[in-house]
Write a protein that holds these residues in place. Structure first.
Motif, PDB file in Angstrom:
ATOM      1  N   GLY A  30      -8.809  -7.778   0.279  1.00  0.00           N
ATOM      2  CA  GLY A  30      -8.079  -6.521   0.311  1.00  0.00           C
ATOM      3  C   GLY A  30      -8.878  -5.471   1.057  1.00  0.00           C
ATOM      4  N   VAL A  31      -8.289  -4.287   1.212  1.00  0.00           N
ATOM      5  CA  VAL A  31      -8.915  -3.229   1.997  1.00  0.00           C
ATOM      6  C   VAL A  31     -10.070  -2.592   1.230  1.00  0.00           C
ATOM      7  N   VAL A  32     -11.224  -2.499   1.872  1.00  0.00           N
ATOM      8  CA  VAL A  32     -12.381  -1.785   1.326  1.00  0.00           C
ATOM      9  C   VAL A  32     -12.419  -0.416   2.020  1.00  0.00           C
ATOM     10  N   PRO A  33     -12.110   0.669   1.308  1.00  0.00           N
ATOM     11  CA  PRO A  33     -11.949   1.976   1.965  1.00  0.00           C
ATOM     12  C   PRO A  33     -13.130   2.411   2.827  1.00  0.00           C
ATOM     13  N   GLU A  34     -14.358   2.234   2.336  1.00  0.00           N
ATOM     14  CA  GLU A  34     -15.517   2.684   3.104  1.00  0.00           C
ATOM     15  C   GLU A  34     -15.655   1.909   4.408  1.00  0.00           C
ATOM     16  N   LEU A  35     -15.435   0.596   4.357  1.00  0.00           N
ATOM     17  CA  LEU A  35     -15.495  -0.210   5.578  1.00  0.00           C
ATOM     18  C   LEU A  35     -14.369   0.172   6.531  1.00  0.00           C
ATOM     19  N   ALA A  36     -13.200   0.460   5.980  1.00  0.00           N
ATOM     20  CA  ALA A  36     -12.075   0.872   6.817  1.00  0.00           C
ATOM     21  C   ALA A  36     -12.416   2.148   7.582  1.00  0.00           C
ATOM     22  N   SER A  37     -12.973   3.126   6.882  1.00  0.00           N
ATOM     23  CA  SER A  37     -13.311   4.400   7.525  1.00  0.00           C
ATOM     24  C   SER A  37     -14.317   4.208   8.646  1.00  0.00           C
ATOM     25  N   ARG A  38     -15.343   3.408   8.383  1.00  0.00           N
ATOM     26  CA  ARG A  38     -16.372   3.192   9.402  1.00  0.00           C
ATOM     27  C   ARG A  38     -15.809   2.485  10.629  1.00  0.00           C
ATOM     28  N   ASP A  39     -14.890   1.554  10.392  1.00  0.00           N
ATOM     29  CA  ASP A  39     -14.315   0.847  11.528  1.00  0.00           C
ATOM     30  C   ASP A  39     -13.418   1.759  12.353  1.00  0.00           C
ATOM     31  N   HIS A  40     -12.693   2.668  11.697  1.00  0.00           N
ATOM     32  CA  HIS A  40     -11.888   3.650  12.448  1.00  0.00           C
ATOM     33  C   HIS A  40     -12.782   4.453  13.393  1.00  0.00           C
ATOM     34  N   ILE A  41     -13.957   4.835  12.916  1.00  0.00           N
ATOM     35  CA  ILE A  41     -14.883   5.614  13.743  1.00  0.00           C
ATOM     36  C   ILE A  41     -15.242   4.851  15.015  1.00  0.00           C
ATOM     37  N   ARG A  42     -15.474   3.536  14.859  1.00  0.00           N
ATOM     38  CA  ARG A  42     -15.852   2.724  16.022  1.00  0.00           C
ATOM     39  C   ARG A  42     -14.708   2.531  17.003  1.00  0.00           C
TER      40      ARG A  42
END
Length: 359
Positions: free
Chosen positions: A59-71
């Protein structure tokens, strides 16, 4: 920005989507002098899905999702401009998903949009994520006309709306617990199908019998337009435990359980949509959101609506999931309708919880 919609030149809106596990950027154009007339058109869009990253966690891990959006967001913006053959100076408005969604993920797209707007001295506009889904069929080869009934089936949202025009939404029914997308995903997880569960369950269902298990159709005859899928999830779990106890959980049984679950969800969605159409007297239905890509749902809705002389409209399949095109489109249509004034303040907030009817 006064008169931006009806000015002599086309209006171009860059849209940024980062509410959950997809990073999307797109450029939409309102043709010259098109206020209230011509539909916006998609010039270019690019999308990155985080499915591979989140699969290991189920499932979605919010912190990892945010960091990937930045990249991803800046390279995707460059890709969109390259596809369109336009430069940064061609952007008139920068739109972004303000909510609902994961707070950290929303802040990434919002921050980038406002920084870009400030750097270019262009105004910015926050967009409701579900309004993007709702209006996304206007980018299809067969766009709808107002008014219509909308079935929104996106992630944790299952809603029926009466739509009179842009920004004119009346909620007719909504989920009171699990949404359809959650029922798909949670059942898939119980069956060991991993993430994302919905498409995996639909693929497995193609190999099974939809009438193999007598699963409940929650609120099907409740006399209202609300939805409830938590009880269905519990019934699937109970059936699964019975099969395990009897050592009968074969691959065929798993496929049958997937097909029976999908059939129950689809039957409820179709029946409630038809009831909304009948109650409203409208002859047009829009289906939007990730679950709207489900083949069984489309087939059964198409067949049922054809018998009743009702037109059904969907987004293009590649625009059913979260994407920047729907955000740019929603912003452009709000500007076209005179319902929004972009801001040049660049002071922003996000709305992780945000009712569409509050717009």
């Amino acid at each position: 920005m006064s008169g931006v919609v009806s000015g002599p030149a086309p209006l171009r809106v860059l849209g940024i989507e980062s509410s959950c596990d997809e990073t999307g950027v797109a450029l939409v154009e309102l043709p010259e002098g098109s206020a209230g007339v011509a539909p916006p058109r998609l010039l270019a869009h690019a999308l990155h899905s985080q499915i591979d990253m989140h699969q290991a966690y189920g499932g979605v891990v919010p912190e990892l999702a945010s960091r990937d959006h930045i990249r991803r967001v800046v390279p995707l913006a460059r890709e969109v401009l390259s596809q369109s053959g336009l430069g940064l100076d061609a952007i008139d408005v920068v739109a972004y998903t303000r909510g609902p969604g994961l707070a950290g993920a929303l802040l990434v797209g919002t921050g980038v949009a406002c920084a870009l707007g400030l750097a270019l001295q262009r105004p910015v506009l926050g967009v409701h994520h579900l309004e993007g889904h709702l209006l996304s069929p206007f980018l299809s080869a067969d766009p709808p006309e107002f008014p219509f009934i909308a079935l929104l089936v996106s992630g944790g949202h299952t809603q029926l709306m009466r739509v009179e025009g842009v920004g004119r939404y009346e909620q007719l029914g909504e989920t009171i617990d699990d949404a359809a997308g959650e029922a798909f995903d949670k059942t898939a997880k119980m069956l060991g199908l991993g993430y994302p569960g919905g498409p995996a369950l639909a693929r497995l269902a193609e190999q099974g019998r939809a009438d193999a298990f007598a699963l409940p159709r929650p609120l099907l005859r409740a006399g209202n337009l609300d939805f409830s899928f938590a009880g269905l999830k519990t019934a699937v779990r109970t059936q699964l435990l019975k099969l395990e106890a009897a050592q009968a959980l074969t691959e065929a049984a798993r496929a049958d359980l997937a097909a029976s679950t999908q059939a129950a969800i689809v039957e409820v969605l179709v029946a409630k949509s038809l009831a909304a159409l009948k109650g409203s007297g409208l002859r047009r239905l829009v289906v939007a959101g990730g679950v709207g890509a489900n083949r069984s749902l489309r087939q059964q809705l198409d067949a049922a609506c054809q018998r009743r002389g009702v037109r059904v409209h969907y987004p293009e399949l590649h625009l059913c999931t979260d994407n920047g095109a729907m955000i740019a489109l929603a912003a452009a249509m709000r500007l076209q309708a005179g319902l929004a004034q972009p801001s040049e303040a660049y002071a922003f907030d996000v709305q992780p919880r945000w009712e569409l009817t509050q717009r």
